[in-house]
Write an enzyme that holds these catalytic residues in place. Structure first.
Site: not given
Ligand code: URA
Length: 236
Positions: A104
């Site tokens: 993310d």
């Molecule tokens: N899980 C999440 O919530 N975000 C990420 O970036 C990776 C795994």
């Protein structure tokens, strides 16, 4: 056998037209001999190609470890937002690079970047079930019951069931946990935390399979994987 201009462009020496100009300008040697022919065909691994006297270290594919900072998106290009590829030093840039899987925008840590589609597929394919390790800071403590839910397979919003995760306490008083998952569902760790009434305050990926984030890499920095790292079992 490949064309000289294509080989040089593939190694990040410039665009196809920049490379051609360099060849015509007499800046390229092959095995020490000046070569002004853009359509010379050769097997790149068998010859020493040099640009302005500097040998090109030929690599068919690049494998890069980045310590992703917050704010950059896991994509190859975007006209509005900075991508992880935009952050790469020019010496690591070449056509066709893309991040292996996604983190993310606000997640930091280990991101592999490559131009090798088969490698990326082996790491991200759901069937391969590669463990991804995260350091998650939550907004409160997980109870024993919460840990049991996550380790038995969280049911995230919409009734989707996750595979069993591994959970360990890293800093009890700061609500920091190590969470290992074998899938890559959208916002998975955040949704898993939500499923037990917790919110993720910050999230860092620390390992993919046996490949761990180099603590010497500052956020936003990247380097090629070492030969030793390339031999690590990414696939458990
Ligand atoms: N899980 C999440 O919530 N975000 C990420 O970036 C990776 C795994």
């Amino acid at each position: 056998m490949e064309r000289l201009d294509k080989i040089l462009a593939s190694q990040g020496a410039g665009t196809r037209s920049e490379v051609r100009k360099m060849i015509w300008a007499g800046k390229i040697t092959v095995d020490g001999e000046l070569c002004r022919s853009i359509d010379r065909r050769l097997e790149p691994s068998e010859h020493e190609i040099a640009v302005c006297g500097v040998p090109v270290c030929y690599r068919k594919h690049l494998y890069i470890m980045m310590n992703k900072p917050r704010g950059a998106i896991s994509a190859s290009n975007d006209s509005h937002v900075q991508t992880v590829i935009d952050l790469l030093d020019p010496s690591l840039r070449r056509k066709g690079l893309f991040p292996v899987g996604r983190l993310d925008k606000d997640t930091t840590g280990l991101l592999i970047i490559t131009d090798d589609g088969a490698f990326a597929h082996a790491v991200t394919s759901p069937g391969k079930k590669v463990f991804k390790t995260y350091r998650a800071t939550l907004d409160g403590a997980l109870s024993e019951e919460d840990v049991r839910c996550l380790t038995e397979g969280a049911v995230i919003d919409g009734g989707e069931k996750c595979l069993p995760a591994q959970v360990a306490v890293l800093e009890e008083e700061n609500f920091v946990y190590e969470i290992k998952i074998r899938e890559g569902k959208y916002h998975q760790i955040k949704r898993m935390a939500q499923s037990v009434g917790r919110r993720v305050v910050s999230l860092e990926r620390t390992a993919v399979g046996a490949l761990t984030l180099d603590s010497g890499l500052a956020r936003g920095e990247a380097r090629e994987l070492t030969e030793e790292e390339m031999t690590l079992p990414l696939i458990n």
